[in-house]
Design a protein around this motif. Structure first.
Motif, PDB file in Angstrom:
ATOM      1  N   LEU A 160      63.004  38.487 120.937  1.00 16.11           N
ATOM      2  CA  LEU A 160      63.802  38.386 119.714  1.00 16.11           C
ATOM      3  C   LEU A 160      65.287  38.561 119.999  1.00 16.11           C
ATOM      4  O   LEU A 160      66.098  37.708 119.677  1.00 16.11           O
ATOM      5  CB  LEU A 160      63.333  39.429 118.692  1.00 16.11           C
ATOM      6  CG  LEU A 160      61.910  39.255 118.159  1.00 16.11           C
ATOM      7  CD1 LEU A 160      61.527  40.427 117.257  1.00 16.11           C
ATOM      8  CD2 LEU A 160      61.774  37.931 117.414  1.00 16.11           C
ATOM      9  N   TYR A 161      65.653  39.702 120.612  1.00 16.94           N
ATOM     10  CA  TYR A 161      67.065  39.929 120.906  1.00 16.94           C
ATOM     11  C   TYR A 161      67.228  41.018 121.959  1.00 16.94           C
ATOM     12  O   TYR A 161      66.335  41.844 122.162  1.00 16.94           O
ATOM     13  CB  TYR A 161      67.857  40.299 119.635  1.00 16.94           C
ATOM     14  CG  TYR A 161      67.323  41.487 118.857  1.00 16.94           C
ATOM     15  CD1 TYR A 161      67.651  42.797 119.197  1.00 16.94           C
ATOM     16  CD2 TYR A 161      66.513  41.298 117.742  1.00 16.94           C
ATOM     17  CE1 TYR A 161      67.187  43.873 118.461  1.00 16.94           C
ATOM     18  CE2 TYR A 161      66.026  42.367 116.997  1.00 16.94           C
ATOM     19  CZ  TYR A 161      66.377  43.655 117.363  1.00 16.94           C
ATOM     20  OH  TYR A 161      65.913  44.726 116.641  1.00 16.94           O
ATOM     21  N   ASP A 162      68.361  40.964 122.652  1.00 16.13           N
ATOM     22  CA  ASP A 162      68.771  42.028 123.565  1.00 16.13           C
ATOM     23  C   ASP A 162      69.785  42.897 122.836  1.00 16.13           C
ATOM     24  O   ASP A 162      70.785  42.391 122.303  1.00 16.13           O
ATOM     25  CB  ASP A 162      69.409  41.448 124.838  1.00 16.13           C
ATOM     26  CG  ASP A 162      68.371  40.869 125.793  1.00 16.13           C
ATOM     27  OD1 ASP A 162      67.188  41.227 125.667  1.00 16.13           O
ATOM     28  OD2 ASP A 162      68.752  40.044 126.643  1.00 16.13           O
ATOM     29  N   ARG A 248      72.336  49.552 119.258  1.00 15.18           N
ATOM     30  CA  ARG A 248      73.498  49.051 118.507  1.00 15.18           C
ATOM     31  C   ARG A 248      73.236  48.964 117.002  1.00 15.18           C
ATOM     32  O   ARG A 248      74.137  49.261 116.193  1.00 15.18           O
ATOM     33  CB  ARG A 248      73.873  47.656 119.052  1.00 15.18           C
ATOM     34  CG  ARG A 248      75.004  46.970 118.286  1.00 15.18           C
ATOM     35  CD  ARG A 248      76.290  47.774 118.346  1.00 15.18           C
ATOM     36  NE  ARG A 248      77.359  47.135 117.592  1.00 15.18           N
ATOM     37  CZ  ARG A 248      77.499  47.226 116.258  1.00 15.18           C
ATOM     38  NH1 ARG A 248      76.630  47.946 115.560  1.00 15.18           N
ATOM     39  NH2 ARG A 248      78.499  46.626 115.651  1.00 15.18           N
ATOM     40  N   LEU A 249      72.024  48.564 116.598  1.00 18.20           N
ATOM     41  CA  LEU A 249      71.754  48.419 115.168  1.00 18.20           C
ATOM     42  C   LEU A 249      71.716  49.761 114.443  1.00 18.20           C
ATOM     43  O   LEU A 249      71.759  49.797 113.212  1.00 18.20           O
ATOM     44  CB  LEU A 249      70.441  47.675 114.949  1.00 18.20           C
ATOM     45  CG  LEU A 249      70.401  46.214 115.393  1.00 18.20           C
ATOM     46  CD1 LEU A 249      69.078  45.573 115.019  1.00 18.20           C
ATOM     47  CD2 LEU A 249      71.566  45.419 114.804  1.00 18.20           C
ATOM     48  N   ALA A 250      71.629  50.864 115.192  1.00 23.85           N
ATOM     49  CA  ALA A 250      71.626  52.185 114.564  1.00 23.85           C
ATOM     50  C   ALA A 250      73.029  52.684 114.253  1.00 23.85           C
ATOM     51  O   ALA A 250      73.187  53.716 113.595  1.00 23.85           O
ATOM     52  CB  ALA A 250      70.918  53.194 115.467  1.00 23.85           C
ATOM     53  N   ASN A 301      61.684  33.577 112.591  1.00 25.37           N
ATOM     54  CA  ASN A 301      62.873  32.961 111.990  1.00 25.37           C
ATOM     55  C   ASN A 301      63.545  33.915 111.015  1.00 25.37           C
ATOM     56  O   ASN A 301      64.781  33.915 110.888  1.00 25.37           O
ATOM     57  CB  ASN A 301      62.489  31.662 111.283  1.00 25.37           C
ATOM     58  CG  ASN A 301      62.139  30.556 112.261  1.00 25.37           C
ATOM     59  OD1 ASN A 301      62.591  30.562 113.403  1.00 25.37           O
ATOM     60  ND2 ASN A 301      61.311  29.614 111.830  1.00 25.37           N
ATOM     61  N   ALA A 302      62.751  34.733 110.324  1.00 25.78           N
ATOM     62  CA  ALA A 302      63.329  35.710 109.409  1.00 25.78           C
ATOM     63  C   ALA A 302      64.132  36.761 110.171  1.00 25.78           C
ATOM     64  O   ALA A 302      65.186  37.213 109.701  1.00 25.78           O
ATOM     65  CB  ALA A 302      62.221  36.374 108.586  1.00 25.78           C
ATOM     66  N   VAL A 303      63.639  37.154 111.364  1.00 24.29           N
ATOM     67  CA  VAL A 303      64.400  38.100 112.189  1.00 24.29           C
ATOM     68  C   VAL A 303      65.739  37.479 112.598  1.00 24.29           C
ATOM     69  O   VAL A 303      66.792  38.120 112.516  1.00 24.29           O
ATOM     70  CB  VAL A 303      63.594  38.510 113.437  1.00 24.29           C
ATOM     71  CG1 VAL A 303      64.461  39.339 114.387  1.00 24.29           C
ATOM     72  CG2 VAL A 303      62.351  39.294 113.047  1.00 24.29           C
ATOM     73  N   TYR A 304      65.713  36.213 113.019  1.00 25.58           N
ATOM     74  CA  TYR A 304      66.948  35.552 113.441  1.00 25.58           C
ATOM     75  C   TYR A 304      67.935  35.407 112.295  1.00 25.58           C
ATOM     76  O   TYR A 304      69.147  35.323 112.514  1.00 25.58           O
ATOM     77  CB  TYR A 304      66.638  34.169 114.026  1.00 25.58           C
ATOM     78  CG  TYR A 304      65.873  34.198 115.326  1.00 25.58           C
ATOM     79  CD1 TYR A 304      66.111  35.194 116.265  1.00 25.58           C
ATOM     80  CD2 TYR A 304      64.909  33.246 115.610  1.00 25.58           C
ATOM     81  CE1 TYR A 304      65.408  35.234 117.443  1.00 25.58           C
ATOM     82  CE2 TYR A 304      64.204  33.269 116.802  1.00 25.58           C
ATOM     83  CZ  TYR A 304      64.460  34.273 117.716  1.00 25.58           C
ATOM     84  OH  TYR A 304      63.762  34.317 118.890  1.00 25.58           O
ATOM     85  N   ALA A 305      67.421  35.357 111.061  1.00 21.40           N
ATOM     86  CA  ALA A 305      68.302  35.221 109.901  1.00 21.40           C
ATOM     87  C   ALA A 305      68.962  36.540 109.515  1.00 21.40           C
ATOM     88  O   ALA A 305      69.892  36.553 108.699  1.00 21.40           O
ATOM     89  CB  ALA A 305      67.517  34.669 108.714  1.00 21.40           C
ATOM     90  N   CYS A 306      68.501  37.649 110.084  1.00 29.09           N
ATOM     91  CA  CYS A 306      69.115  38.953 109.808  1.00 29.09           C
ATOM     92  C   CYS A 306      70.497  39.030 110.448  1.00 29.09           C
ATOM     93  O   CYS A 306      70.807  38.295 111.383  1.00 29.09           O
ATOM     94  CB  CYS A 306      68.219  40.077 110.334  1.00 29.09           C
ATOM     95  SG  CYS A 306      66.619  40.211 109.501  1.00 29.09           S
ATOM     96  N   ALA A 307      71.311  39.937 109.957  1.00 31.51           N
ATOM     97  CA  ALA A 307      72.694  40.044 110.451  1.00 31.51           C
ATOM     98  C   ALA A 307      72.736  40.401 111.936  1.00 31.51           C
ATOM     99  O   ALA A 307      73.466  39.787 112.715  1.00 31.51           O
ATOM    100  CB  ALA A 307      73.443  41.089 109.629  1.00 31.51           C
ATOM    101  N   LEU A 308      71.986  41.404 112.365  1.00 33.83           N
ATOM    102  CA  LEU A 308      71.893  41.813 113.773  1.00 33.83           C
ATOM    103  C   LEU A 308      73.270  41.937 114.441  1.00 33.83           C
ATOM    104  O   LEU A 308      73.532  41.304 115.463  1.00 33.83           O
ATOM    105  CB  LEU A 308      71.028  40.817 114.567  1.00 33.83           C
ATOM    106  CG  LEU A 308      69.604  40.584 114.067  1.00 33.83           C
ATOM    107  CD1 LEU A 308      68.906  39.556 114.947  1.00 33.83           C
ATOM    108  CD2 LEU A 308      68.820  41.878 114.039  1.00 33.83           C
TER     109      LEU A 308
END
Length: 316
Positions: A160-162, A248-250, A301-308
């Motif tokens: 999903l992401y690093d 980072r998201l925290a 796809n919903a995860v990718y649509a998040c701001a992150l």
């Protein structure tokens, strides 16, 4: 022999305790104990050795528990097969998330799923990595968002992401005056850690391995404190009790400039040699036998649509 009895013996083998197994299965301990005894009588062998405060699995019991796990997964697959031909996005998706991802990803993810696939509500479960992997194997959840590494269990994996780590430092600490901090500088600090069982604790110890010797011992000047959640630990940082690393998201959005949250500064971690900053890879995992492929794709796809903010999306 019933699927319920097989579920009970798998729970007892996992928890090594009849009371905790009963809680995990949402039944009373007498109900679970009677069912386990009934199965042992039917098989004419003991699955568990019971002693004061301890339950161990017998050698034959271990083989039977492994087979029971396989049967439970196959039973869950039958239900999935029955859904073929129907709308794969219709109906709930049971999603597990580890504790150090859930609070920071789920609020945005739930909104995205509601907007994109309202017919597929998320049934959420937060837990430790080991428990979520077990729930995937037994069909209790459909998919899980985890941080690598974790044991190879034959699951399907999609990155999903690093996510880089940030150092959380009291605002009045000398290190807070800089624009970044190195792992070498962190070595001399009181490191605040999550308790045993959290995979992010292991990630922190990979960045600062010298803290491993303080993490489980009361000896030493730089005894590391332990907290039950990243939020609790960040409050401890604000109180000046030490420093910690957070994903980072925290990092609170209001803290991005270091001024709106005066008690804590969040700094990137760099090495003087120019090496890559420490990161964790977050992935989506599911059973290969899970047939709702469109549901997995929609969730991804919903995860990718998040701001992150601050993470690197991995779309391949």
């Amino acid at each position: 022999m019933t699927l319920t009895e097989l579920k009970y013996i798998v729970a007892v083998a996992r928890e090594k305790h009849f009371g905790k197994a009963a809680e995990a299965c949402f039944v009373s301990q007498p109900t679970l104990s009677v069912a386990v005894k009934k199965l042992e009588d039917e098989l004419e062998l003991k699955l568990f050795e019971r002693s004061a405060g301890e339950v161990t699995v017998t050698p034959l019991g271990e083989e039977i528990v492994r087979q029971a796990q396989s049967v439970l997964e196959q039973a869950a697959e039958i239900k999935e097969i029955a859904k073929r031909g129907k709308d794969p996005l219709g109906g709930p998706l049971r999603l597990g998330v580890i504790y150090t991802i859930g609070p920071y990803l789920l609020p945005d993810l739930v909104r995205q799923v509601i907007a994109r696939t309202p017919q597929m509500p998320l049934m959420l479960q937060e837990n430790f990595t080991a428990r979520l992997l077990e729930m995937l194997r037994t069909g209790e959840i459909d998919a899980a968002i985890l941080a690598e590494p974790f044991p190879d269990t034959g699951l399907a994996i999609a990155p999903l992401y690093d996510e880089p780590f940030m150092a959380a430092i009291p605002a009045d600490h000398p290190l807070a005056r800089g624009e970044w901090v190195s792992s070498e500088q962190l070595k001399g600090e009181h490191m605040l850690l999550l308790g045993t069982g959290h995979c992010f604790r292991d990630h922190v110890l990979q960045v600062c391995p010298e803290f491993a010797r303080f993490a489980s011992s009361a000896e030493g000047i730089r005894k590391s404190f332990e907290g039950s959640s990243l939020e609790t630990i960040q409050h401890m940082v604000a109180a000046g009790m030490g420093v910690t690393l957070v994903p980072r998201l925290a990092v609170p959005a209001r803290a991005d400039d270091g001024r709106a949250a005066p008690l804590v500064r969040y700094l990137p971690i760099r090495d003087e040699g120019g090496g890559a900053p420490p990161t964790r890879r977050v992935v989506l995992a599911w059973r290969r036998s899970f047939t709702r492929y469109e549901a997995i794709a929609a969730l991804r796809n919903a995860v990718y649509a998040c701001a992150l903010p601050g993470v690197r999306r991995l779309t391949s």
